[in-house]
Write a protein that holds these residues in place. Structure first.
Motif, PDB file in Angstrom:
ATOM      1  N   UNK A 139     -10.986   7.399 -19.268  1.00  0.00           N
ATOM      2  CA  UNK A 139     -11.402   8.537 -18.469  1.00  0.00           C
ATOM      3  C   UNK A 139     -11.143   8.314 -16.998  1.00  0.00           C
ATOM      4  N   UNK A 140     -11.162   7.068 -16.512  1.00  0.00           N
ATOM      5  CA  UNK A 140     -10.939   6.753 -15.097  1.00  0.00           C
ATOM      6  C   UNK A 140      -9.917   5.631 -15.021  1.00  0.00           C
ATOM      7  N   UNK A 141      -9.190   5.537 -13.866  1.00  0.00           N
ATOM      8  CA  UNK A 141      -8.213   4.443 -13.748  1.00  0.00           C
ATOM      9  C   UNK A 141      -8.882   3.081 -13.847  1.00  0.00           C
ATOM     10  N   UNK A 142      -8.171   2.155 -14.514  1.00  0.00           N
ATOM     11  CA  UNK A 142      -8.749   0.828 -14.725  1.00  0.00           C
ATOM     12  C   UNK A 142      -8.741   0.002 -13.456  1.00  0.00           C
ATOM     13  N   UNK A 143      -7.721   0.252 -12.577  1.00  0.00           N
ATOM     14  CA  UNK A 143      -7.612  -0.602 -11.396  1.00  0.00           C
ATOM     15  C   UNK A 143      -7.280   0.254 -10.192  1.00  0.00           C
ATOM     16  N   UNK A 144      -8.027   0.144  -9.156  1.00  0.00           N
ATOM     17  CA  UNK A 144      -7.802   0.845  -7.898  1.00  0.00           C
ATOM     18  C   UNK A 144      -7.606  -0.213  -6.829  1.00  0.00           C
ATOM     19  N   UNK A 145      -6.394  -0.317  -6.235  1.00  0.00           N
ATOM     20  CA  UNK A 145      -6.200  -1.355  -5.223  1.00  0.00           C
ATOM     21  C   UNK A 145      -6.993  -1.045  -3.957  1.00  0.00           C
ATOM     22  N   UNK A 146      -7.375  -2.051  -3.263  1.00  0.00           N
ATOM     23  CA  UNK A 146      -8.123  -1.893  -2.016  1.00  0.00           C
ATOM     24  C   UNK A 146      -7.195  -1.560  -0.868  1.00  0.00           C
ATOM     25  N   UNK A 147      -7.742  -0.902   0.167  1.00  0.00           N
ATOM     26  CA  UNK A 147      -6.943  -0.531   1.327  1.00  0.00           C
ATOM     27  C   UNK A 147      -6.556  -1.755   2.108  1.00  0.00           C
ATOM     28  N   UNK A 148      -5.356  -1.684   2.682  1.00  0.00           N
ATOM     29  CA  UNK A 148      -4.886  -2.757   3.544  1.00  0.00           C
ATOM     30  C   UNK A 148      -4.397  -2.150   4.846  1.00  0.00           C
ATOM     31  N   UNK A 149      -4.809  -2.587   5.962  1.00  0.00           N
ATOM     32  CA  UNK A 149      -4.390  -2.035   7.237  1.00  0.00           C
ATOM     33  C   UNK A 149      -5.315  -0.931   7.698  1.00  0.00           C
ATOM     34  N   UNK A 150      -4.876  -0.218   8.728  1.00  0.00           N
ATOM     35  CA  UNK A 150      -5.669   0.841   9.326  1.00  0.00           C
ATOM     36  C   UNK A 150      -4.953   2.174   9.160  1.00  0.00           C
TER      37      UNK A 150
END
Length: 337
Positions: A139-150
């Motif tokens: 139902x939801x994505x298994x992996x969401x990458x974290x933000x990098x930078x601004x």
């Protein structure tokens, strides 16, 4: 004002390319160059030399690495010169369009029966993918990458990219010029078509007159030929009759000359063979002589019969007397005994 092209990616995932419009420096085909100069140069790209119109297959040149044969090059040049000379002769012999009326100019109008569209064939490949029907989807994505930078943003103020009032002027002038030019071309085309129709009508009338004259001459020639053939046939018939008459006269003269000695000889031969006879003599020979011979034969037969009968009687009498004599001779001998 930004003048460099910009590449950006749309949310759909495709890349697009955009740049500011630029006018092309060119000169109109029929119009003279304007005297006044504006701050920007623009023109109609339809008359740009860098734009190729029509069939571009002839412009493709295949590079070759091998050295060409001089004889082959000479032959190709000869063929090319011959084709150019033939094309020039065809153009010279082809009927030209009459000159335009005063104040007008001719323009090229496409009169082909079909339009040719040039397009590049893009090689495409069909690929299919079948997804498992029983594959469990979360139902939801298994992996969401974290933000990098601004995160950063850019604000573009009005007038920084392009000046609409300035940039739209060449486009509008091109559109208006193209519309006016197309209208003038259509009007000139209508006038030229009317002029061509008038020429065609005059040519058709002249052609009908010439056809009528040709038909009249053909009919006159036909009548002359028929009269000539009829006269020839009559002359042939007269000559044939004269020849037949001469042959008949010659045959009659030869026949008379041939029969002059033939008739006496024929009558003599017929007379000798008994075809010509005396009726009395013929009657005596055919009727009297046979009857006389029959009567003589009958008389002779009667005489012969009488003689034979008389001979028989005499023979019988002689036999009887002989018998009696023999009897008389034998009787004394018996008496003596």
């Amino acid at each position: 004002m930004a003048s460099a092209p910009h590449n950006h990616r749309e949310p759909s995932g495709t890349y697009t390319f955009s740049s500011r419009p630029r006018a092309v420096e060119t000169r109109s085909k029929f119009k003279e160059a304007p005297d006044e100069q504006t701050h920007s140069s623009y023109g109609n790209i339809m008359y740009d030399r860098r734009v190729v119109r029509g069939n571009t297959y002839a412009h493709h040149i295949i590079p070759t690495t091998a050295q060409p044969d001089p004889a082959e090059l000479q032959r190709q040049q000869h063929i090319r010169r011959r084709a150019v000379a033939l094309k020039r002769a065809q153009e010279q012999s082809r009927p030209k369009t009459p000159e335009a009326v005063q104040g007008r100019k001719h323009t090229d109008v496409q009169t082909d029966l079909y339009l040719e569209e040039l397009s590049d064939v893009i090689v495409t490949t069909d690929i299919e993918c079948q997804t498992d029907a029983f594959l469990d989807r979360p139902a939801s994505p298994l992996f969401i990458p974290a933000k990098s930078g601004k995160d950063a943003a850019t604000q573009i103020e009005e007038g920084e990219l392009f000046d609409f009032d300035r940039e739209v002027q060449p486009v509008l002038e091109v559109l208006v010029g193209k519309t006016i030019e197309q209208s003038l071309l259509e009007v000139m085309e209508e006038e030229e078509l009317a002029y061509l129709k008038a020429q065609q009508k005059a040519f058709q009338e002249l052609r009908n007159i010439e056809l009528a004259e040709v038909q009249r001459l053909q009919e006159q020639e036909r009548r002359h030929s028929e009269e000539k053939e009829r006269r020839i046939a009559q002359q042939k018939a007269v000559l044939e009759k004269e020849r037949e008459t001469a042959e008949k006269i010659a045959a009659r003269a030869y026949t008379q000359q041939y029969l002059a000695d033939l008739l006496p000889a024929a009558f003599t031969s017929l007379r000798n063979h008994g075809y010509f006879y005396d009726p009395v003599e013929r009657d005596i020979e055919t009727s009297f002589l046979p009857w006389l011979m029959n009567e003589v034969n009958n008389s002779l037969e009667k005489r012969c019969a009488a003689r034979q009968l008389l001979d028989n009687i005499i023979y019988d009498v002689a036999q009887k007397r002989l018998e009696e004599f023999n009897d008389l001779e034998t009787q004394p001998d018996e008496s003596d005994v």
